[in-house]
Design a protein around this motif. Structure first.
Motif, short mmCIF file in Angstrom:
data_model
loop_
_atom_site.label_atom_id
_atom_site.label_comp_id
_atom_site.label_asym_id
_atom_site.label_seq_id
_atom_site.Cartn_x
_atom_site.Cartn_y
_atom_site.Cartn_z
N PRO A 231 16.39 -53.36 66.33
CA PRO A 231 17.51 -54.17 65.82
C PRO A 231 17.40 -55.61 66.29
N LYS A 232 17.83 -56.53 65.43
CA LYS A 232 17.92 -57.93 65.82
C LYS A 232 19.06 -58.08 66.82
N ARG A 233 19.00 -59.15 67.59
CA ARG A 233 20.05 -59.40 68.58
C ARG A 233 21.43 -59.44 67.92
N THR A 234 21.54 -60.10 66.77
CA THR A 234 22.84 -60.19 66.10
C THR A 234 23.33 -58.81 65.63
N GLU A 235 22.40 -57.95 65.22
CA GLU A 235 22.78 -56.61 64.79
C GLU A 235 23.27 -55.79 65.98
N LEU A 236 22.57 -55.93 67.10
CA LEU A 236 22.92 -55.14 68.28
C LEU A 236 24.25 -55.59 68.86
N THR A 237 24.49 -56.89 68.91
CA THR A 237 25.78 -57.36 69.44
C THR A 237 26.93 -56.89 68.56
N ALA A 238 26.72 -56.87 67.23
CA ALA A 238 27.77 -56.39 66.33
C ALA A 238 28.04 -54.90 66.54
N LEU A 239 27.00 -54.14 66.80
CA LEU A 239 27.18 -52.72 67.08
C LEU A 239 27.94 -52.50 68.39
N VAL A 240 27.59 -53.28 69.41
CA VAL A 240 28.32 -53.16 70.68
C VAL A 240 29.78 -53.55 70.48
N ASP A 241 30.05 -54.55 69.63
CA ASP A 241 31.45 -54.89 69.29
C ASP A 241 32.18 -53.65 68.77
N ALA A 242 31.53 -52.94 67.84
CA ALA A 242 32.17 -51.77 67.21
C ALA A 242 32.39 -50.66 68.22
N TRP A 243 31.40 -50.38 69.05
CA TRP A 243 31.54 -49.31 70.04
C TRP A 243 32.60 -49.65 71.07
N GLU A 244 32.65 -50.92 71.48
CA GLU A 244 33.69 -51.35 72.43
C GLU A 244 35.08 -51.20 71.80
N ALA A 245 35.20 -51.60 70.54
CA ALA A 245 36.49 -51.50 69.86
C ALA A 245 36.93 -50.05 69.73
N LEU A 246 35.99 -49.16 69.43
CA LEU A 246 36.33 -47.74 69.30
C LEU A 246 36.87 -47.21 70.63
N LEU A 247 36.23 -47.58 71.72
CA LEU A 247 36.64 -47.06 73.02
C LEU A 247 37.99 -47.63 73.46
N LEU A 248 38.25 -48.89 73.13
CA LEU A 248 39.43 -49.56 73.67
C LEU A 248 40.60 -49.62 72.69
N ALA A 249 40.44 -49.04 71.51
CA ALA A 249 41.54 -49.07 70.54
C ALA A 249 42.78 -48.40 71.14
N PRO A 250 43.96 -48.96 70.86
CA PRO A 250 45.18 -48.32 71.38
C PRO A 250 45.39 -46.94 70.76
N VAL A 251 46.01 -46.08 71.52
CA VAL A 251 46.33 -44.75 71.00
C VAL A 251 47.58 -44.88 70.14
N SER A 252 47.50 -44.42 68.92
CA SER A 252 48.60 -44.61 67.97
C SER A 252 49.80 -43.72 68.31
N ALA A 253 50.95 -44.11 67.80
CA ALA A 253 52.14 -43.28 67.94
C ALA A 253 51.95 -41.94 67.29
N GLU A 254 51.24 -41.92 66.17
CA GLU A 254 50.97 -40.65 65.48
C GLU A 254 50.18 -39.70 66.36
N THR A 255 49.16 -40.24 67.06
CA THR A 255 48.36 -39.39 67.96
C THR A 255 49.20 -38.91 69.14
N HIS A 256 50.03 -39.79 69.70
CA HIS A 256 50.91 -39.37 70.80
C HIS A 256 51.82 -38.24 70.34
N ASP A 257 52.38 -38.36 69.13
CA ASP A 257 53.26 -37.33 68.61
C ASP A 257 52.52 -36.01 68.42
N ALA A 258 51.29 -36.11 67.87
CA ALA A 258 50.50 -34.90 67.65
C ALA A 258 50.15 -34.21 68.96
#
Length: 217
Positions: free
Chosen positions: A186-213
């Motif tokens: 992967p190019k550097r720009t591709e890899l940084t964008a992927l790390v952005d996505a993985w970081e966002a997935l890990l740090l996304a807030p837990v939704s009210a719907e998930t808390h309720d479930a």
């Protein structure tokens, strides 16, 4: 007397040819889709006992692939962790992701299909059998990076954190294996964008719907 060619003896060259042929075929077809005869032929070896001589069994050959590849990945990860820790102090989620991802991305190239092999194993029933070696964070410093990653998402409920980590690790191997199959890292720009996505997935807030479930269950 043992003859040598370059860095390796002829016997060691044969061993490495078998390891790299096995890695390539396992990555392409899966462990169960490859025979010992396939591996011997791909490595240019026609002695039916050569794999038994060097590795004992097909499983021994697979383990030899890990032994062949993990030390260099671990070495690069050691240096990267030291650099990140010196620069940033405590490792952030992003730092820990880079420590896992970058050394794996660095393996992609000619005669190295380690990432694609790990992806194949993760998507098979054999992954659990080889988890310590086949995990994206394999190796001593890989464990350190994994622990840092888990600590960085320690604010999440345990089950959600584990679920997200599983998704991220599977995605890391899947996307890097995609580049391996293309034959281009992967190019550097591709890899940084992927790390952005993985970081966002890990740090996304837990939704009210998930808390309720979770409360309902």
């Amino acid at each position: 007397m043992t003859t040598t060619r370059g860095r390796y003896s002829s016997g060691e060259q044969t061993r490495i040819r078998l390891v790299e042929a096995a890695e390539r075929l396992f990555a392409r077809r899966g462990y169960d889709g490859v025979t010992l005869a396939d591996i011997r032929k791909a490595a240019g070896q026609y002695n039916s006992s050569v794999i038994g001589y060097y590795f004992g069994t097909k499983e021994g050959l697979l383990l030899a692939v890990f032994t062949h590849r993990i030390p260099s990945v671990d070495s690069e990860r050691t240096a990267l962790l030291a650099e990140l820790s010196a620069t940033n102090g405590r490792l952030s989620t992003r730092d820990a992701l880079w420590a896992i991802v970058k050394p794996l991305a660095g393996t992609i190239g000619r005669n190295n299909h380690f990432v694609a092999l790990l992806d194949r194993l993760m998507r098979s029933d054999r992954f659990s059998s080889y988890l310590p070696q086949a995990h994206p964070a394999a190796g001593e410093t890989g464990k350190d990076a994994d622990l840092a990653l888990r600590a960085s998402i320690g604010h999440l409920p345990d089950d959600i954190g584990s679920q997200r980590l599983d998704l991220v690790y599977a995605s890391i191997l899947g996307r890097l294996a995609h580049y391996d199959r293309r034959g281009l890292p992967p190019k550097r720009t591709e890899l940084t964008a992927l790390v952005d996505a993985w970081e966002a997935l890990l740090l996304a807030p837990v939704s009210a719907e998930t808390h309720d479930a979770r409360r309902a269950s």
